[in-house]
Design an enzyme around this catalytic site. Structure first.
Site, PDB file in Angstrom:
ATOM      1  N   CYS A   1     -46.876   3.448  15.437  1.00 44.58           N
ATOM      2  CA  CYS A   1     -46.798   2.289  16.168  1.00 44.58           C
ATOM      3  C   CYS A   1     -46.512   3.044  17.606  1.00 44.58           C
ATOM      4  O   CYS A   1     -45.217   4.077  17.764  1.00 44.58           O
ATOM      5  CB  CYS A   1     -46.199   1.126  16.381  1.00 44.58           C
ATOM      6  SG  CYS A   1     -46.479   0.082  17.712  1.00 44.58           S
TER       7      CYS A   1
ATOM      8  N   CYS B   1     -44.792   1.734  20.384  1.00 45.33           N
ATOM      9  CA  CYS B   1     -43.894   1.325  21.300  1.00 45.33           C
ATOM     10  C   CYS B   1     -42.729   1.616  22.040  1.00 45.33           C
ATOM     11  O   CYS B   1     -42.253   1.286  22.618  1.00 45.33           O
ATOM     12  CB  CYS B   1     -43.986  -0.468  21.186  1.00 45.33           C
ATOM     13  SG  CYS B   1     -43.196  -0.694  19.682  1.00 45.33           S
TER      14      CYS B   1
ATOM     15  N   LYS C   1     -50.715  -9.737  12.169  1.00 45.25           N
ATOM     16  CA  LYS C   1     -49.668  -9.426  13.191  1.00 45.25           C
ATOM     17  C   LYS C   1     -49.404 -10.627  13.985  1.00 45.25           C
ATOM     18  O   LYS C   1     -50.175 -10.441  14.820  1.00 45.25           O
ATOM     19  CB  LYS C   1     -49.070  -8.801  13.426  1.00 45.25           C
ATOM     20  CG  LYS C   1     -47.782  -8.609  14.595  1.00 45.25           C
ATOM     21  CD  LYS C   1     -47.660  -6.835  14.419  1.00 45.25           C
ATOM     22  CE  LYS C   1     -46.459  -6.196  15.690  1.00 45.25           C
ATOM     23  NZ  LYS C   1     -46.007  -4.826  15.663  1.00 45.25           N
TER      24      LYS C   1
ATOM     25  N   ARG D   1     -47.691  -8.737  24.367  1.00 44.58           N
ATOM     26  CA  ARG D   1     -48.589  -8.356  23.051  1.00 44.58           C
ATOM     27  C   ARG D   1     -49.356  -9.439  22.929  1.00 44.58           C
ATOM     28  O   ARG D   1     -50.250  -9.025  21.743  1.00 44.58           O
ATOM     29  CB  ARG D   1     -47.696  -7.662  22.039  1.00 44.58           C
ATOM     30  CG  ARG D   1     -46.585  -6.835  22.435  1.00 44.58           C
ATOM     31  CD  ARG D   1     -46.076  -5.879  21.023  1.00 44.58           C
ATOM     32  NE  ARG D   1     -44.698  -5.586  21.372  1.00 44.58           N
ATOM     33  CZ  ARG D   1     -44.129  -4.626  21.849  1.00 44.58           C
ATOM     34  NH1 ARG D   1     -45.550  -3.401  22.208  1.00 44.58           N
ATOM     35  NH2 ARG D   1     -42.628  -4.063  21.663  1.00 44.58           N
TER      36      ARG D   1
ATOM     37  N   LYS E   1     -46.761 -10.638   9.059  1.00 45.67           N
ATOM     38  CA  LYS E   1     -45.082 -10.940   9.794  1.00 45.67           C
ATOM     39  C   LYS E   1     -45.584 -11.794  11.003  1.00 45.67           C
ATOM     40  O   LYS E   1     -46.805 -11.910  11.157  1.00 45.67           O
ATOM     41  CB  LYS E   1     -45.398  -9.280  10.234  1.00 45.67           C
ATOM     42  CG  LYS E   1     -44.454  -8.945  11.452  1.00 45.67           C
ATOM     43  CD  LYS E   1     -44.430  -8.195  11.364  1.00 45.67           C
ATOM     44  CE  LYS E   1     -43.800  -7.476  12.605  1.00 45.67           C
ATOM     45  NZ  LYS E   1     -43.735  -6.277  13.866  1.00 45.67           N
TER      46      LYS E   1
ATOM     47  N   SER F   1     -37.118  -9.521  12.188  1.00 45.41           N
ATOM     48  CA  SER F   1     -35.611  -9.805  13.059  1.00 45.41           C
ATOM     49  C   SER F   1     -34.850 -11.065  13.839  1.00 45.41           C
ATOM     50  O   SER F   1     -33.615 -11.474  13.675  1.00 45.41           O
ATOM     51  CB  SER F   1     -35.714  -8.800  14.402  1.00 45.41           C
ATOM     52  OG  SER F   1     -36.774  -9.316  15.259  1.00 45.41           O
TER      53      SER F   1
ATOM     54  N   TYR G   1     -34.665  -6.765   6.111  1.00 45.81           N
ATOM     55  CA  TYR G   1     -32.949  -6.626   6.594  1.00 45.81           C
ATOM     56  C   TYR G   1     -31.666  -6.578   5.386  1.00 45.81           C
ATOM     57  O   TYR G   1     -30.662  -6.153   5.597  1.00 45.81           O
ATOM     58  CB  TYR G   1     -32.293  -6.585   8.200  1.00 45.81           C
ATOM     59  CG  TYR G   1     -33.827  -6.867   9.096  1.00 45.81           C
ATOM     60  CD1 TYR G   1     -34.168  -4.891   9.365  1.00 45.81           C
ATOM     61  CD2 TYR G   1     -34.688  -7.153   9.253  1.00 45.81           C
ATOM     62  CE1 TYR G   1     -34.392  -4.602  10.513  1.00 45.81           C
ATOM     63  CE2 TYR G   1     -35.729  -6.954  10.218  1.00 45.81           C
ATOM     64  CZ  TYR G   1     -35.966  -5.752  10.689  1.00 45.81           C
ATOM     65  OH  TYR G   1     -36.664  -5.350  11.798  1.00 45.81           O
TER      66      TYR G   1
HETATM   67  C1  PBG Z   1     -43.739  -2.387  16.548  1.00 48.15           C
HETATM   68  C2  PBG Z   1     -43.459  -3.393  15.354  1.00 48.15           C
HETATM   69  C3  PBG Z   1     -42.176  -4.107  15.698  1.00 48.15           C
HETATM   70  C4  PBG Z   1     -41.406  -5.039  14.650  1.00 48.15           C
HETATM   71  C5  PBG Z   1     -42.154  -3.597  13.419  1.00 48.15           C
HETATM   72  N1  PBG Z   1     -42.773  -3.258  14.222  1.00 48.15           N
HETATM   73  C6  PBG Z   1     -42.072  -4.864  17.281  1.00 48.15           C
HETATM   74  C7  PBG Z   1     -43.099  -6.163  17.487  1.00 48.15           C
HETATM   75  O1  PBG Z   1     -44.545  -6.145  17.067  1.00 48.15           O
HETATM   76  O2  PBG Z   1     -43.275  -6.771  18.532  1.00 48.15           O
HETATM   77  C8  PBG Z   1     -40.916  -6.554  14.422  1.00 48.15           C
HETATM   78  C9  PBG Z   1     -39.842  -6.171  13.663  1.00 48.15           C
HETATM   79  C10 PBG Z   1     -39.157  -7.172  13.673  1.00 48.15           C
HETATM   80  O3  PBG Z   1     -39.258  -8.682  14.378  1.00 48.15           O
HETATM   81  O4  PBG Z   1     -38.226  -6.968  12.559  1.00 48.15           O
HETATM   82  N2  PBG Z   1     -43.558  -1.207  16.056  1.00 48.15           N
END
Ligand code: PBG
Length: 328
Positions: free
Chosen positions: A120, A122, A199, A221, A252, A278, A317
């Site tokens: 990705c 970002c 996602k 996003r 996710k 997270s 995690y």
């Molecule tokens: C994008 C990505 C994200 C996460 C994993 N890959 C961030 C997003 O989509 O904003 C989130 C993972 C998490 O919150 O633990 N590279």
């Protein structure tokens, strides 16, 4: 057919038989540990919103990866935070970028640890969006098609560095096909793609944006992530990614999306990974720090629920901690 409660209880009451008849198992083989490598630091920098997790300098990353393997976790998912970010996230695609260096270093030190790279832009762009930008009608948006080449190049350079699998998380249309084609052209036909097929635009990612320093500098996003009110859309996204060559589908977030995991699993019968993100981690840690929940039992229960929903793989995690506990 009636199944009287007392019969279930005869098994439940017995320490051996209740395990024998348990429908769901949790073992280290299913776990993936996410790790964050940061170019600009030495040692570790704790992530405030994710107590117990840290951004790692290169040396610390290599040591941590070895510890994760030692704990019994078979794979890591890597995120890179480069020293310098720019509009196109150019360091994501460089053979000597932080993420490519990290892959090489881990594979050298711990070759039997499978390394998966989160593909990705970002974390690498100065605007924090997952792709390169374009302007249409005076509005800045992500340029889907222009982004594909960057993602494909990132996937190729990371696998050339030794990555065992790539995990595109950007949600651009057509990226799985573009990555598959680029990998095949580079004679990397054996490298699987674990796609973030499903996602959601989720509040559960809040702490991650601290961890990966990837907060969008404008907008959000929602243009390229899914609406939590929808689940048919998840099936369409999954079908598309499978069609383009995805080997494993990620759902996710995980915790509030067990129904989605189950639908994907039942509809397609392919390997599914649940990403316990997270915010899920932060919620449990915050409650545990206050003494409001039984921390390790709660973590087990959450991970089991994801396996019960139909996930084969759990990206969490807590992977190293849980693996060590399961083994001990
Ligand atoms: C994008 C990505 C994200 C996460 C994993 N890959 C961030 C997003 O989509 O904003 C989130 C993972 C998490 O919150 O633990 N590279």
């Amino acid at each position: 057919m009636a199944f009287p409660e007392y019969r279930a209880r005869r098994l439940r009451d017995h320490p051996t038989f209740r395990d024998m008849v348990a429908e769901t198992t949790l073992t280290p083989q299913h776990l993936v540990q996410p790790l964050f490598v940061k170019e600009a630091i030495d040692g570790r920098e704790p992530i405030k919103s994710m107590p117990g997790q840290a951004q790692l300098g290169m040396n610390e990353l290599v040591a941590e990866a070895a510890r994760v393997r030692e704990a019994g976790v078979p794979a890591v998912l890597l995120f890179g935070i480069p020293r310098e970010k720019d509009a196109t996230g150019s360091s994501a695609t460089r053979p000597d970028g932080i993420i490519q260096q990290a892959v090489r270093a881990i594979k050298q030190q711990t070759p039997d640890l499978a390394v998966i790279v989160d593909v990705c832009l970002c974390e690498y762009t100065d605007h924090g969006h997952c792709g390169v930008l374009t302007e249409t009608g005076g509005r800045r948006t992500v340029d889907n098609d222009a982004t594909l080449a960057h993602l494909a190049e990132m996937a190729v350079t990371c696998t050339q560095a030794g990555a065992d699998m790539v995990a595109p998380s950007d949600m651009m249309d057509g990226r799985v096909g573009a990555i598959r084609e680029a990998l095949d052209a580079a004679e990397l036909t054996h490298v699987p793609i674990m796609s973030y097929a499903v996602k959601y635009a989720s509040n559960f990612y809040g702490p991650f944006r601290d961890a990966a320093e990837s907060t969008p500098q404008f907008g959000d996003r929602r243009g390229y992530q899914m609406d939590p009110r929808n689940s048919d859309e998840a099936l369409r996204e999954a079908a598309e990614d499978l069609d383009e060559g995805a080997d494993i589908l990620i759902v996710k977030p995980a915790l509030a999306y067990g129904d989605i995991i189950r639908r994907i699993k039942e509809t397609f019968g392919v390997p599914v990974a649940a990403y316990s993100v997270s915010g899920e981690y932060a919620m449990v840690e915050a409650a545990a720090a206050n003494g409001w929940v039984e921390r390790s039992d709660l973590i087990r229960e959450i991970l089991i629920s994801l396996r019960r929903a139909g996930a084969d793989i759990l990206i969490t995690y807590w992977a190293a901690e849980v693996a060590a506990a399961l083994r001990g």
